[in-house]
Design a protein around this motif. Structure first.
Motif, PDB file in Angstrom:
ATOM      1  N   GLU A 124       0.838  -1.193   0.000  1.00  0.00           N
ATOM      2  CA  GLU A 124       0.000   0.000   0.000  1.00  0.00           C
ATOM      3  C   GLU A 124       0.878   1.249   0.000  1.00  0.00           C
ATOM      4  N   ARG A 125       0.343   2.314  -0.543  1.00  0.00           N
ATOM      5  CA  ARG A 125       1.090   3.569  -0.626  1.00  0.00           C
ATOM      6  C   ARG A 125       0.824   4.428   0.611  1.00  0.00           C
ATOM      7  N   TRP A 136      -0.722  -7.423  -7.254  1.00  0.00           N
ATOM      8  CA  TRP A 136      -0.768  -7.733  -8.680  1.00  0.00           C
ATOM      9  C   TRP A 136      -0.607  -9.224  -8.973  1.00  0.00           C
ATOM     10  N   GLY A 187     -15.050   1.640  -7.333  1.00  0.00           N
ATOM     11  CA  GLY A 187     -13.716   2.073  -6.935  1.00  0.00           C
ATOM     12  C   GLY A 187     -13.763   3.404  -6.203  1.00  0.00           C
ATOM     13  N   LYS A 188     -12.609   3.796  -5.686  1.00  0.00           N
ATOM     14  CA  LYS A 188     -12.514   5.069  -4.962  1.00  0.00           C
ATOM     15  C   LYS A 188     -11.391   5.889  -5.571  1.00  0.00           C
ATOM     16  N   LYS A 202      -8.304   7.927  -5.744  1.00  0.00           N
ATOM     17  CA  LYS A 202      -7.173   8.074  -4.837  1.00  0.00           C
ATOM     18  C   LYS A 202      -6.325   9.297  -5.140  1.00  0.00           C
ATOM     19  N   GLU A 221      -8.733   3.370  -7.046  1.00  0.00           N
ATOM     20  CA  GLU A 221      -8.406   2.089  -6.428  1.00  0.00           C
ATOM     21  C   GLU A 221      -9.558   1.122  -6.672  1.00  0.00           C
ATOM     22  N   PRO A 258      -7.511  -3.685  -3.339  1.00  0.00           N
ATOM     23  CA  PRO A 258      -6.493  -3.239  -2.378  1.00  0.00           C
ATOM     24  C   PRO A 258      -5.094  -3.228  -2.986  1.00  0.00           C
ATOM     25  N   GLY A 259      -4.500  -2.048  -3.054  1.00  0.00           N
ATOM     26  CA  GLY A 259      -3.159  -1.914  -3.601  1.00  0.00           C
ATOM     27  C   GLY A 259      -3.106  -1.760  -5.104  1.00  0.00           C
ATOM     28  N   ILE A 260      -4.248  -1.776  -5.782  1.00  0.00           N
ATOM     29  CA  ILE A 260      -4.268  -1.658  -7.248  1.00  0.00           C
ATOM     30  C   ILE A 260      -5.069  -0.426  -7.635  1.00  0.00           C
ATOM     31  N   ASP A 261      -4.373   0.519  -8.270  1.00  0.00           N
ATOM     32  CA  ASP A 261      -5.013   1.722  -8.782  1.00  0.00           C
ATOM     33  C   ASP A 261      -5.020   1.671 -10.295  1.00  0.00           C
TER      34      ASP A 261
END
Length: 400
Positions: A228-229, A269, A284-285, A287, A297, A300-303
């Protein structure tokens, strides 16, 4: 009178500083009454001159009938009697012997016991000799609370010995540093780039976590803590936690090791093709917003990227005009590229294209410039001479 003279003569055989053998006569009130052999002179051996432990029981050290070797300290004459006795010490005799053993041992590592926290450092004891460890020599980092070493046994290196000045200086820091250097060399000899090793989180900073690998601290940069970023180190690991990390880089000369925690855990991924496919419609949300689009996003962790051209059928000058960070949106997956970790998304693909009115279509048709009519091209063969021909003969087939 003759008996007193004999007593004085015997006393003259005993002098302060003498090492004598004495027999314990009685033990009472934290002191032992002794008689110095060969003289008949009596002496007093107190608990204070037996041990530094003020709470000790004198009966644990001596009892009637014991023979002890002691150091004569000074003469004591009774106030109400004509008796002459001497104050003797077993503790100081042992200390003197210990001083004699210490001479020439600078640089040697010995085991000492912390006895008292004092101003500027720590008081210790070694074989009956009181020594001193300055605060700067207790550890590699400054120690504010030296009380924790009181009663503890540990190794220290002898730095300075001066019996005439009762000066006995030691350093625990030297021992700690040498042990750390030996451990560091051993750890580096076993480390390999790409290997997975275990370590304990030693401390946390704003830029990452330091992990103790058994003598060497490696750094897990904040970007290597999680997939996560923008995570906080304390939200991922805690001090004292044992973790597995991957070795990314080693610089033995500088004493640096770069580590990764996220490399030991499945990434978002991994197997993404089974989670996302072109044509999927998902929630999605938003980011991040940029000049060229919005990152949403979707897992989780993929944008994924919604390019500015895929936001709306209407012209969008800036994504910030129609979207905001944190907004929930429904998007359609256009493409999934796991190798490059890219997902292309579209919002407008889920919206109906606006209908265009007939008047607008007519206006567009009328506004188009009319193309000029193409004229028919004719080839005419002119006679070699124009004599005998009129214009009517040449263009007779054209109606005017």
């Amino acid at each position: 009178m003759n008996e007193f003279e004999d007593l004085l003569n015997s006393v003259s055989d005993v002098n302060p500083g003498d090492v004598v053998t004495a027999e314990v006569l009685t033990v009472d009130n934290n002191q032992a009454n002794v008689v110095i052999e060969g003289t008949g002179v009596e002496g007093v051996l107190t608990l204070r001159e037996l041990t530094n432990d003020r709470d000790a029981d004198i009966n644990d050290f001596v009892k009637a009938g014991d023979t002890v070797e002691v150091l004569v300290l000074r003469q004591v004459v009774g106030k109400d009697t004509d008796t002459v006795t001497f104050l003797v010490s077993k503790k100081r005799l042992e200390a003197r012997k210990a001083w004699d053993k210490l001479v020439g041992r600078e640089g040697e590592v010995v085991t000492v016991k912390g006895t008292r926290a004092v101003k500027g450092g720590l008081s210790v004891e070694f074989e009956g000799v009181r020594g001193f460890i300055p605060a700067s020599m207790i550890d590699t980092r400054f120690v504010r609370n030296t009380e924790k070493f009181v009663g503890e046994e540990f190794e220290a290196k002898i730095k300075e010995i001066d019996p005439s000045e009762n000066r006995f200086i030691l350093s625990r820091r030297d021992v700690v540093e040498e042990a750390a250097e030996a451990a560091r060399k051993e750890v580096f000899s076993k480390l390999e780039v790409g290997s997975i090793v275990k370590g304990t989180v030693a401390r946390l900073t704003s830029f990452g976590a330091f992990v103790d690998l058994g003598g060497v601290d490696g750094l897990v940069h904040v970007t290597e803590l999680s997939h996560e970023r923008n995570v906080s180190p304390k939200s991922v690991v805690s001090v004292g936690e044992e973790i597995e990390v991957k070795v990314l880089a080693i610089d033995e000369e500088a004493g640096r090791v770069s580590l990764s925690l996220k490399a030991t855990t499945p990434g978002p991924w991994d197997g993404v093709e089974q989670k996302l496919a072109a044509g999927d419609v998902i929630e999605g949300k938003v980011k991040r917003l940029t000049d060229f689009g919005a990152f949403v996003e979707v897992l989780p962790g993929i944008d994924g990227l919604v390019h500015i051209s895929q936001i709306s059928h209407k012209r969008v000058e800036n994504p910030k005009d129609v979207l905001s960070v944190g907004q929930d949106v429904t998007v359609k997956v256009l493409d999934v590229n796991a190798a490059d970790e890219r997902v292309s998304l579209s919002i407008k693909a889920l919206e109906e294209r606006p209908a265009q009115s007939e008047d607008n279509n007519n206006e567009k048709r009328q506004s188009r410039p009319r193309r000029p009519r193409r004229q028919e091209k004719r080839d005419y063969e002119l006679p070699e001479t124009q004599s005998g021909f009129s214009m009517a003969d040449l263009f007779g087939d054209i109606e005017l």
